[in-house]
Design an enzyme around this catalytic site. Structure first.
Site, mmCIF file in Angstrom:
data_model
loop_
_atom_site.group_PDB
_atom_site.id
_atom_site.type_symbol
_atom_site.label_atom_id
_atom_site.label_comp_id
_atom_site.label_asym_id
_atom_site.label_seq_id
_atom_site.Cartn_x
_atom_site.Cartn_y
_atom_site.Cartn_z
ATOM 1 N N HIS A 84 0.828 -1.278 -0.019
ATOM 2 C CA HIS A 84 -0.075 -0.157 0.027
ATOM 3 C C HIS A 84 0.791 1.283 0.024
ATOM 4 O O HIS A 84 0.340 2.303 0.039
ATOM 5 C CB HIS A 84 -1.067 0.011 1.144
ATOM 6 C CG HIS A 84 -1.903 -0.931 1.098
ATOM 7 N ND1 HIS A 84 -1.987 -1.998 2.049
ATOM 8 C CD2 HIS A 84 -3.091 -1.252 0.324
ATOM 9 C CE1 HIS A 84 -3.319 -2.690 1.974
ATOM 10 N NE2 HIS A 84 -3.819 -2.313 0.693
ATOM 11 N N ARG B 151 -6.997 5.569 0.614
ATOM 12 C CA ARG B 151 -6.511 5.001 1.775
ATOM 13 C C ARG B 151 -5.236 5.555 2.413
ATOM 14 O O ARG B 151 -4.883 5.554 3.527
ATOM 15 C CB ARG B 151 -6.399 3.509 1.504
ATOM 16 C CG ARG B 151 -7.836 2.828 1.224
ATOM 17 C CD ARG B 151 -7.716 1.360 1.478
ATOM 18 N NE ARG B 151 -7.011 0.701 0.368
ATOM 19 C CZ ARG B 151 -7.156 -0.672 -0.022
ATOM 20 N NH1 ARG B 151 -7.590 -1.502 1.105
ATOM 21 N NH2 ARG B 151 -6.464 -1.268 -1.024
ATOM 22 N N ASP C 78 -13.358 -8.141 -2.709
ATOM 23 C CA ASP C 78 -12.687 -8.032 -1.438
ATOM 24 C C ASP C 78 -13.412 -6.396 -0.794
ATOM 25 O O ASP C 78 -13.332 -5.690 -1.338
ATOM 26 C CB ASP C 78 -11.135 -7.661 -1.662
ATOM 27 C CG ASP C 78 -10.387 -7.558 -0.695
ATOM 28 O OD1 ASP C 78 -10.817 -7.063 0.508
ATOM 29 O OD2 ASP C 78 -9.251 -8.345 -0.737
ATOM 30 N N GLU D 142 -15.278 -11.501 0.462
ATOM 31 C CA GLU D 142 -13.947 -11.592 1.496
ATOM 32 C C GLU D 142 -14.089 -10.472 2.318
ATOM 33 O O GLU D 142 -14.325 -9.193 2.045
ATOM 34 C CB GLU D 142 -12.592 -11.330 0.644
ATOM 35 C CG GLU D 142 -11.576 -11.425 1.174
ATOM 36 C CD GLU D 142 -10.299 -11.455 0.318
ATOM 37 O OE1 GLU D 142 -10.552 -12.373 -0.488
ATOM 38 O OE2 GLU D 142 -9.288 -10.692 0.498
ATOM 39 N N GLU E 45 -7.077 -12.165 6.541
ATOM 40 C CA GLU E 45 -5.704 -11.852 6.501
ATOM 41 C C GLU E 45 -5.234 -10.838 7.318
ATOM 42 O O GLU E 45 -4.069 -10.573 7.467
ATOM 43 C CB GLU E 45 -5.620 -10.761 4.983
ATOM 44 C CG GLU E 45 -6.400 -9.709 4.918
ATOM 45 C CD GLU E 45 -6.610 -9.051 3.686
ATOM 46 O OE1 GLU E 45 -7.358 -9.652 2.722
ATOM 47 O OE2 GLU E 45 -5.949 -8.011 3.385
ATOM 48 N N ASP F 216 -1.841 -14.348 6.104
ATOM 49 C CA ASP F 216 -0.813 -13.712 5.152
ATOM 50 C C ASP F 216 0.449 -13.989 6.042
ATOM 51 O O ASP F 216 0.587 -13.868 7.299
ATOM 52 C CB ASP F 216 -0.883 -11.978 5.360
ATOM 53 C CG ASP F 216 0.178 -11.414 4.424
ATOM 54 O OD1 ASP F 216 1.348 -11.703 4.580
ATOM 55 O OD2 ASP F 216 -0.272 -10.880 3.685
ATOM 56 N N HIS G 150 -3.249 -14.874 1.961
ATOM 57 C CA HIS G 150 -3.007 -13.652 1.318
ATOM 58 C C HIS G 150 -1.838 -12.969 0.869
ATOM 59 O O HIS G 150 -0.847 -13.292 1.597
ATOM 60 C CB HIS G 150 -3.701 -12.612 2.501
ATOM 61 C CG HIS G 150 -3.683 -11.149 1.944
ATOM 62 N ND1 HIS G 150 -2.424 -10.312 2.483
ATOM 63 C CD2 HIS G 150 -4.355 -10.481 1.224
ATOM 64 C CE1 HIS G 150 -2.758 -9.175 2.170
ATOM 65 N NE2 HIS G 150 -3.957 -9.202 1.167
ATOM 66 N N GLU H 252 -2.711 -16.454 -4.542
ATOM 67 C CA GLU H 252 -3.069 -14.923 -4.712
ATOM 68 C C GLU H 252 -1.940 -14.332 -5.272
ATOM 69 O O GLU H 252 -0.631 -14.521 -4.848
ATOM 70 C CB GLU H 252 -3.681 -14.350 -3.779
ATOM 71 C CG GLU H 252 -4.039 -12.806 -4.154
ATOM 72 C CD GLU H 252 -4.396 -11.992 -2.884
ATOM 73 O OE1 GLU H 252 -4.113 -12.328 -1.493
ATOM 74 O OE2 GLU H 252 -5.025 -11.017 -3.134
HETATM 75 C C1 LIG Z 1 -7.559 -5.008 -2.629
HETATM 76 C C2 LIG Z 1 -7.765 -4.923 -1.035
HETATM 77 O O1 LIG Z 1 -8.241 -3.877 -0.815
HETATM 78 C C3 LIG Z 1 -6.266 -5.072 -0.314
HETATM 79 O O2 LIG Z 1 -5.565 -4.144 -0.702
HETATM 80 C C4 LIG Z 1 -5.724 -6.266 -0.607
HETATM 81 C C5 LIG Z 1 -6.477 -7.646 -0.215
HETATM 82 O O3 LIG Z 1 -7.251 -7.449 0.651
HETATM 83 C C6 LIG Z 1 -6.402 -8.830 -0.887
HETATM 84 O O4 LIG Z 1 -5.623 -8.839 -1.666
HETATM 85 O O5 LIG Z 1 -6.960 -9.656 -0.428
HETATM 86 MG MG LIG Z 2 -8.264 -9.237 1.097
#
Ligand SMILES: C[C@H](O)[C@H](O)CC(=O)C(=O)O
Ligand SMILES: [Mg+2]
Length: 394
Positions: free
Chosen positions: A22, A48, A214, A240, A268, A291, A318, A338
């Site tokens: 991010h 964000r 998501d 998600e 995550e 994660d 994640h 992912e």
């Molecule tokens: C895209 C989502 O808001 C976040 O940045 C990443 C995520 O939560 C995910 O890959 O799962």
């Molecule tokens: Mg996510």
């Protein structure tokens, strides 16, 4: 067999990409009006970064053995993490055998429990743990996946997270996960736009491509159920992280109330075997998504994954790039993985930790051969062109 001992531990910080995906600048789909828990405040709705999603930055941990071999781990914990490593955790590593990974994890976790348990402290522990696995792999001349029992299949299959599932389909991925753009504060109009976005993407990708939403902890239970019901018509595969990670009760309710066939995923922002035990025993979801950088590292993921397997659940990590790939290839209950599209327009595949690491493997046509991972440790090294800072080194 005599193994070297650990002679040094170093913690560096890095800005502008790396593990903190991010931590971007300029336009990036990942910072473009995405629904978040802070979106109830209009001034924090568009970006964000405006509420500090990139405030931590990347932590780089190096663990050096007495023979000069260096294990590397990167995660999201920035300067706070560097402090914790150098001022607190290093005492549990210096002078120890490099094989003492389990004991070192236990001591790092319980010594920090009075201020840790989750969040940035466990991110930091994860970074140290990853560096220890990398070091052990390098010293043994084996990839980490071999230390974990070896591959159970010949290749990994990927889905892509980003704003352009239509392009992800062209790139060979099995599915695309969109960020939800509008949260409850944007009312029925926002809900309508969320559904229109999904409908548009479904029209672009056809019926057989997975589409997921998501929701990044941004919804309440009622909104989540309404979104799931309306999204069913457009074949949403899973919904998600709809709710706060602390709302186990809400997730259990959501799982009971989504349309039949739609999966609920989360995890995550959960950490350790105890956090995931809550999600699993309370039947909060169909897929857990720890994660590797945040859940406690590889040592803890082994336990979390086994717990999920015993509950008949999938464990699809994640993000976490190469750290996930070495794990996923060794587990039957992790059938795919992912990649978060780090290109600003989600229009090309880039390595997960770019530009920080060199030799990071990337999927080709949405797949990666297990043999690509056959390098000692995690098979990656620091890019010498990236500037590192060591704020708490001696
Ligand atoms: C895209 C989502 O808001 C976040 O940045 C990443 C995520 O939560 C995910 O890959 O799962
Ligand atoms: Mg996510």
């Amino acid at each position: 067999m005599a193994m070297p001992t650990i002679k040094a531990v170093r913690a560096y910080t890095v800005r502008g990409g790396g593990a903190d995906y991010h931590d971007t600048q300029g336009y990036h789909w990942i910072d473009d009006h995405i629904a978040t828990p802070m979106a109830r405040y209009e001034e924090y709705r568009q970006s964000r970064r405006s509420f500090g999603i990139n405030v931590l930055g990347t932590l780089v941990v190096e663990v050096e053995a007495s023979d000069g071999t260096v294990g590397l781990g990167v995660t999201t914990a920035g300067e706070i993490g560097a402090f914790i490593v150098e001022k607190h955790l290093s005492r549990f590593l210096i002078g120890r055998q490099v094989t003492e990974i389990e004991k070192i994890w236990d001591q790092m976790y319980f010594a920090t429990q009075f201020y840790g348990r989750k969040g940035v402290v466990v991110n930091t522990i994860s970074g140290v743990d990853i560096a220890l696995w990398d070091l052990l792999g390098k010293l043994r001349g084996e990839p980490v996946h071999a230390l974990l029992g070896g591959p159970v299949r010949d290749e990994l299959q990927f889905y892509a997270t980003g704003a352009r599932p239509d392009l992800a389909k062209e790139m060979g991925f099995i599915g695309g996960k969109l960020p939800l753009l509008h949260g409850p504060a944007e009312g029925d109009e926002g809900l309508k736009k969320n559904i229109e976005k999904l409908a548009d993407m479904r029209a672009k990708v056809g019926d057989d491509f997975w589409l997921m939403y998501d929701c990044w902890m941004s919804l309440d239970l009622n909104y989540s159920i309404r979104l799931a019901q309306k999204a069913q018509e457009f074949g949403l595969k899973w919904i998600e992280e709809c709710l706060s990670p602390d709302d186990y009760w809400g997730y259990a309710d959501l799982k009971r109330n989504v349309p039949k066939g739609m999966l609920v995923t989360t995890g995550e922002h959960e950490a350790t075997r105890w956090g995931f035990r809550m999600l699993l025993e309370m039947d909060c979801c169909d897929i857990i998504q720890p994660d590797v950088n945040w859940c406690g590292g590889v040592t803890e993921l082994i336990k979390i994954s086994a717990l999920a397997d015993a509950h008949g659940k999938l464990m699809v990590p994640h993000g976490s790039g190469v750290y996930s790939y070495h794990f996923v290839i060794t587990r039957h209950n992790s059938p795919f993985t992912e990649i978060i599209m780090s290109a600003p327009n989600a229009d090309e595949v880039r390595p997960a930790f770019s530009p920080l690491l060199l030799d990071e493997p990337v999927p080709v046509n949405g797949r990666m051969k297990a043999s690509v991972l056959d390098k000692p440790g995690f098979g990656v090294r620091l890019n010498p062109e990236v500037e590192l800072h060591r704020p708490y080194g001696n």
